[in-house]
Design a protein around this motif. Structure first.
Motif, mmCIF file in Angstrom:
data_model
loop_
_atom_site.group_PDB
_atom_site.id
_atom_site.type_symbol
_atom_site.label_atom_id
_atom_site.label_comp_id
_atom_site.label_asym_id
_atom_site.label_seq_id
_atom_site.Cartn_x
_atom_site.Cartn_y
_atom_site.Cartn_z
ATOM 1 N N TYR A 39 21.854 19.044 3.643
ATOM 2 C CA TYR A 39 21.955 18.007 2.612
ATOM 3 C C TYR A 39 20.921 16.909 2.856
ATOM 4 O O TYR A 39 20.233 16.464 1.934
ATOM 5 N N THR A 40 20.791 16.471 4.102
ATOM 6 C CA THR A 40 19.832 15.421 4.442
ATOM 7 C C THR A 40 18.411 15.870 4.133
ATOM 8 O O THR A 40 17.601 15.100 3.606
ATOM 9 N N ALA A 41 18.101 17.129 4.447
ATOM 10 C CA ALA A 41 16.764 17.674 4.185
ATOM 11 C C ALA A 41 16.554 18.010 2.713
ATOM 12 O O ALA A 41 15.426 18.283 2.296
ATOM 13 N N ASN A 42 17.643 18.014 1.945
ATOM 14 C CA ASN A 42 17.595 18.334 0.511
ATOM 15 C C ASN A 42 17.137 19.768 0.263
ATOM 16 O O ASN A 42 16.437 20.062 -0.701
ATOM 17 N N ARG A 43 17.556 20.656 1.164
ATOM 18 C CA ARG A 43 17.267 22.084 1.000
ATOM 19 C C ARG A 43 18.180 22.872 1.933
ATOM 20 O O ARG A 43 18.632 22.343 2.962
ATOM 21 N N GLN A 44 18.473 24.090 1.572
ATOM 22 C CA GLN A 44 19.325 24.939 2.395
ATOM 23 C C GLN A 44 18.546 25.409 3.623
ATOM 24 O O GLN A 44 17.465 25.979 3.491
ATOM 25 N N LEU A 45 19.098 25.176 4.797
ATOM 26 C CA LEU A 45 18.399 25.528 6.036
ATOM 27 C C LEU A 45 18.761 26.905 6.566
ATOM 28 O O LEU A 45 18.142 27.376 7.520
#
Length: 222
Positions: A39-45
């Motif tokens: 969520y923080t990175a704004n992408r699925q890790l």
């Protein structure tokens, strides 16, 4: 201690935003930390998120990074330093037409005494790795000794997510960053990690996202 209700609220916000925290049960474990990192990175890790979440679940508690503010500041800095958790290894420029086998950009660090580098290729061997970019032979030696791992002979290990998180937590603790995070002092946290305020706006944006699941406001310098 964070109340279970606060964890439940954070997990619910992650779930509604499309990031699976696992059971919404008030237990902020590896899956919730993986979802929060995504969520923080704004992408699925994906797999990397799971690896980071597992490591953070163990190390955050050990190093006292256990409040929403402390964890949010850590994640914000980590996301910035790794390009949204994309890069755990410093990128070079590639080897040019010269006869040596070393990356042309990283060669400039080969004989940097302040980094403990003294041999051709040291700049590439001991390039920045991990979350906060462990760099230089001396730092690989120091942190490897603290972890009981031979990072001099096996420098690539510093980029393994489990070790990257552990080294980052040691680095964080060495610089007393829990206290700066407690004050919500983004500039001080940034200076102690970066040596200046490079990328402050980007760090602030990541911090805002990290805080959002807890309903926290922006840092006090915003």
């Amino acid at each position: 201690m964070i109340p279970a209700a606060q964890y439940l609220t954070a997990q619910t916000r992650l779930f509604k935003a499309g990031y699976d925290p696992g059971p919404v049960d008030g237990v902020f474990g590896p899956r919730s930390l993986a979802a929060w990192s995504s969520y923080t990175a704004n992408r699925q890790l994906a797999a990397r998120g799971k690896q980071l979440g597992t490591a953070m679940a163990a190390d955050f508690r050990y190093f006292g990074i256990v409040t929403p503010l402390r964890m949010s500041h850590f994640l914000a800095q980590a996301a910035h330093e790794t390009g949204g958790f994309r890069y755990l290894v410093e990128r070079g420029s590639g080897d040019g037409p010269d006869p040596d086998p070393w990356d042309d950009y990283l060669q400039r660090y080969d004989h940097r005494q302040d980094l403990g580098n003294f041999a051709a290729g040291d700049g590439e061997r001991y390039r920045g790795r991990g979350i906060f970019q462990l760099t230089g032979r001396a730092n690989y030696q120091t942190y490897g000794a603290r972890l009981g791992i031979d990072l001099i002979s096996h420098p690539d290990r510093a980029a393994e997510p489990e070790l990257a998180v552990r080294i980052a937590c040691l680095f964080w603790t060495d610089r007393s960053l829990n206290s700066a995070a407690d004050r919500d002092d983004l500039e001080t946290v940034t200076r102690r990690i970066n040596g200046g305020t490079n990328g402050l706006a980007d760090r602030r944006a990541y911090l805002a996202r990290a805080k959002a699941i807890w309903g926290l406001s922006h840092d006090r310098f915003a």
